[in-house]
Design a protein around this motif. Structure first.
Motif, PDB file in Angstrom:
ATOM      1  N   ASN A   1      45.705  27.695  34.231  1.00 14.95           N
ATOM      2  CA  ASN A   1      44.745  27.262  35.254  1.00 14.95           C
ATOM      3  C   ASN A   1      43.505  26.592  34.673  1.00 14.95           C
ATOM      4  O   ASN A   1      42.763  25.923  35.396  1.00 14.95           O
ATOM      5  CB  ASN A   1      44.324  28.451  36.121  1.00 14.95           C
ATOM      6  CG  ASN A   1      43.657  29.543  35.321  1.00 14.95           C
ATOM      7  OD1 ASN A   1      44.184  29.974  34.297  1.00 14.95           O
ATOM      8  ND2 ASN A   1      42.517  30.021  35.794  1.00 14.95           N
ATOM      9  N   LYS A   2      43.262  26.729  33.352  1.00 16.48           N
ATOM     10  CA  LYS A   2      42.058  26.135  32.772  1.00 16.48           C
ATOM     11  C   LYS A   2      42.231  25.971  31.269  1.00 16.48           C
ATOM     12  O   LYS A   2      43.220  26.405  30.673  1.00 16.48           O
ATOM     13  CB  LYS A   2      40.828  27.007  33.058  1.00 16.48           C
ATOM     14  CG  LYS A   2      40.899  28.402  32.440  1.00 16.48           C
ATOM     15  CD  LYS A   2      39.635  29.196  32.751  1.00 16.48           C
ATOM     16  CE  LYS A   2      39.688  30.578  32.107  1.00 16.48           C
ATOM     17  NZ  LYS A   2      38.435  31.334  32.342  1.00 16.48           N
TER      18      LYS A   2
ATOM     19  N   MET B   1      49.786  31.448  36.433  1.00 15.87           N
ATOM     20  CA  MET B   1      48.415  31.960  36.459  1.00 15.87           C
ATOM     21  C   MET B   1      48.361  33.204  37.336  1.00 15.87           C
ATOM     22  O   MET B   1      49.166  33.364  38.255  1.00 15.87           O
ATOM     23  CB  MET B   1      47.450  30.890  36.977  1.00 15.87           C
ATOM     24  CG  MET B   1      47.762  30.363  38.361  1.00 15.87           C
ATOM     25  SD  MET B   1      46.871  28.827  38.732  1.00 15.87           S
ATOM     26  CE  MET B   1      47.693  27.663  37.631  1.00 15.87           C
ATOM     27  N   ARG B   2      47.415  34.086  37.023  1.00 21.48           N
ATOM     28  CA  ARG B   2      47.301  35.326  37.789  1.00 21.48           C
ATOM     29  C   ARG B   2      46.947  35.067  39.241  1.00 21.48           C
ATOM     30  O   ARG B   2      47.480  35.706  40.132  1.00 21.48           O
ATOM     31  CB  ARG B   2      46.256  36.245  37.143  1.00 21.48           C
ATOM     32  CG  ARG B   2      46.722  36.915  35.866  1.00 21.48           C
ATOM     33  CD  ARG B   2      45.628  37.760  35.256  1.00 21.48           C
ATOM     34  NE  ARG B   2      44.496  36.941  34.827  1.00 21.48           N
ATOM     35  CZ  ARG B   2      43.394  37.428  34.274  1.00 21.48           C
ATOM     36  NH1 ARG B   2      43.263  38.735  34.094  1.00 21.48           N
ATOM     37  NH2 ARG B   2      42.415  36.617  33.889  1.00 21.48           N
ATOM     38  N   ASP B   3      46.035  34.148  39.478  1.00 23.83           N
ATOM     39  CA  ASP B   3      45.566  33.875  40.835  1.00 23.83           C
ATOM     40  C   ASP B   3      45.835  32.417  41.184  1.00 23.83           C
ATOM     41  O   ASP B   3      45.144  31.525  40.689  1.00 23.83           O
ATOM     42  CB  ASP B   3      44.067  34.168  40.925  1.00 23.83           C
ATOM     43  CG  ASP B   3      43.507  33.959  42.330  1.00 23.83           C
ATOM     44  OD1 ASP B   3      44.283  33.609  43.244  1.00 23.83           O
ATOM     45  OD2 ASP B   3      42.286  34.143  42.503  1.00 23.83           O
TER      46      ASP B   3
ATOM     47  N   ALA C   1      44.993  30.757  43.549  1.00 21.56           N
ATOM     48  CA  ALA C   1      43.824  30.101  44.156  1.00 21.56           C
ATOM     49  C   ALA C   1      43.003  29.348  43.124  1.00 21.56           C
ATOM     50  O   ALA C   1      42.192  28.486  43.487  1.00 21.56           O
ATOM     51  CB  ALA C   1      42.956  31.136  44.872  1.00 21.56           C
ATOM     52  N   THR C   2      43.201  29.668  41.839  1.00 20.37           N
ATOM     53  CA  THR C   2      42.470  28.971  40.770  1.00 20.37           C
ATOM     54  C   THR C   2      43.250  27.768  40.239  1.00 20.37           C
ATOM     55  O   THR C   2      42.869  27.186  39.230  1.00 20.37           O
ATOM     56  CB  THR C   2      42.169  29.922  39.599  1.00 20.37           C
ATOM     57  OG1 THR C   2      43.412  30.331  38.981  1.00 20.37           O
ATOM     58  CG2 THR C   2      41.423  31.156  40.081  1.00 20.37           C
ATOM     59  N   GLY C   3      44.320  27.396  40.929  1.00 14.96           N
ATOM     60  CA  GLY C   3      45.216  26.386  40.398  1.00 14.96           C
ATOM     61  C   GLY C   3      45.022  24.974  40.906  1.00 14.96           C
ATOM     62  O   GLY C   3      45.898  24.125  40.707  1.00 14.96           O
ATOM     63  N   GLU C   4      43.894  24.692  41.551  1.00 16.76           N
ATOM     64  CA  GLU C   4      43.710  23.357  42.127  1.00 16.76           C
ATOM     65  C   GLU C   4      43.765  22.260  41.066  1.00 16.76           C
ATOM     66  O   GLU C   4      44.341  21.186  41.286  1.00 16.76           O
ATOM     67  CB  GLU C   4      42.386  23.292  42.896  1.00 16.76           C
ATOM     68  CG  GLU C   4      42.425  24.020  44.234  1.00 16.76           C
ATOM     69  CD  GLU C   4      43.588  23.585  45.106  1.00 16.76           C
ATOM     70  OE1 GLU C   4      43.784  22.358  45.271  1.00 16.76           O
ATOM     71  OE2 GLU C   4      44.318  24.456  45.603  1.00 16.76           O
TER      72      GLU C   4
ATOM     73  N   GLN D   1      52.568  32.137  40.547  1.00 11.91           N
ATOM     74  CA  GLN D   1      51.810  33.363  40.314  1.00 11.91           C
ATOM     75  C   GLN D   1      52.482  34.136  39.193  1.00 11.91           C
ATOM     76  O   GLN D   1      53.672  34.472  39.273  1.00 11.91           O
ATOM     77  CB  GLN D   1      51.746  34.212  41.582  1.00 11.91           C
ATOM     78  CG  GLN D   1      50.671  35.303  41.569  1.00 11.91           C
ATOM     79  CD  GLN D   1      51.061  36.533  40.746  1.00 11.91           C
ATOM     80  OE1 GLN D   1      52.223  36.905  40.708  1.00 11.91           O
ATOM     81  NE2 GLN D   1      50.078  37.151  40.097  1.00 11.91           N
TER      82      GLN D   1
ATOM     83  N   ASP E   1      51.351  37.141  36.229  1.00 11.51           N
ATOM     84  CA  ASP E   1      50.436  38.014  35.500  1.00 11.51           C
ATOM     85  C   ASP E   1      51.219  38.657  34.376  1.00 11.51           C
ATOM     86  O   ASP E   1      52.150  39.439  34.622  1.00 11.51           O
ATOM     87  CB  ASP E   1      49.883  39.084  36.457  1.00 11.51           C
ATOM     88  CG  ASP E   1      48.880  40.015  35.794  1.00 11.51           C
ATOM     89  OD1 ASP E   1      48.752  39.988  34.553  1.00 11.51           O
ATOM     90  OD2 ASP E   1      48.232  40.790  36.526  1.00 11.51           O
TER      91      ASP E   1
ATOM     92  N   ASP F   1      36.054  28.676  27.169  1.00 11.74           N
ATOM     93  CA  ASP F   1      35.284  29.815  27.666  1.00 11.74           C
ATOM     94  C   ASP F   1      35.197  30.928  26.625  1.00 11.74           C
ATOM     95  O   ASP F   1      34.242  31.714  26.625  1.00 11.74           O
ATOM     96  CB  ASP F   1      35.918  30.373  28.942  1.00 11.74           C
ATOM     97  CG  ASP F   1      35.790  29.429  30.120  1.00 11.74           C
ATOM     98  OD1 ASP F   1      35.014  28.461  30.027  1.00 11.74           O
ATOM     99  OD2 ASP F   1      36.475  29.656  31.136  1.00 11.74           O
TER     100      ASP F   1
END
Length: 226
Positions: free
Chosen positions: A10-11, A32-34, A36-39, A50, A52, A185
């Motif tokens: 996702n990042k 990715m775990r979420d 919603a963070t995949g835009e 999804q 994890d 990060d």
């Protein structure tokens, strides 16, 4: 068409790996775990899954949703909460090993049936020079000044497990990459490499043909000798 699954996509390094492999013609599933963070990954043309690495049911569902699999990039990982001896606890070590080592095994084992059905199966595990004793010992390297114990130990384990997987799966190309000190990060974007430079080795290894090397550790400049 080559079908590829990337964990932690996702990042940062995972997202850039997805971008570059899509550009290379791969059909990429971005784990990715979420979701919603995949835009960002979706905007590149990746299929969001999804996944994890700490959850067997999640891993099984993700692999079960894939139509095929040729390339697995085990990118997901955590830095952890311990940065020296004084704050080190067994729990801090266990948390990092569970994600960075057991997570790779959990995903890889679930992926093996699909990979075995591929004509050219490839696995790339993302490690770090921080898991390489020579770099940790050598003054002047980026790794020498790093005091973390769990993260370093986990990445050393990733290098070793990659070699063992390669020996056990001779029909596969199984290799391990070192992104180098890349601005992500993990380090507050203090690394001196771009994410494109940081994915050079991973992308190179993901694009290997059946006659490529296996059981090797590479950075963006090539093979790191054992």
């Amino acid at each position: 068409m080559t079908t590829t699954l990337i964990t932690g996509a996702n990042k940062s390094l995972g997202l850039e790996t997805a971008r570059r492999l899509i550009d290379a013609g791969h059909t990429v599933y971005a784990g990715m775990r979420d979701p919603a963070t995949g835009e960002a990954a979706r905007a590149l043309g990746a299929h969001i899954v999804q996944l994890d690495v700490l959850d067997q049911a999640s891993v099984d569902a993700a692999l079960g949703a894939l139509p095929a699999l040729d390339v697995l990039v085990n990118n997901a990982g955590v830095l952890g909460t311990s940065f020296g001896v004084d704050d080190l606890t067994p729990e801090a070590m266990q948390d990092v090993l569970e994600t960075n080592v057991v997570g790779i095994i959990r995903v890889t084992q679930a992926a093996l049936p699909l990979l075995r059905a591929s004509g050219q199966p490839v696995i790339v595990n993302v490690a770090s020079g921080v898991g390489w004793p020579r770099s940790l010992h050598t003054e002047g390297t980026d790794e020498f000044a790093v005091p973390v114990i769990p993260y370093a130990a986990s990445k050393a384990a990733v290098i070793a497990l990659t070699v063992q997987y390669a020996k056990n799966l001779p029909a596969f190309r199984v290799n391990v990459s070192d992104p180098g000190y890349t601005a992500t990060d993990f380090n507050g974007h203090g690394g001196h490499q771009s994410v494109t430079e940081g994915t050079d080795a991973t992308v190179h290894l993901a694009l290997l043909g059946g006659d490529g090397p296996t059981g090797e550790f590479h950075n963006r400049f090539g093979r790191i000798d054992y």
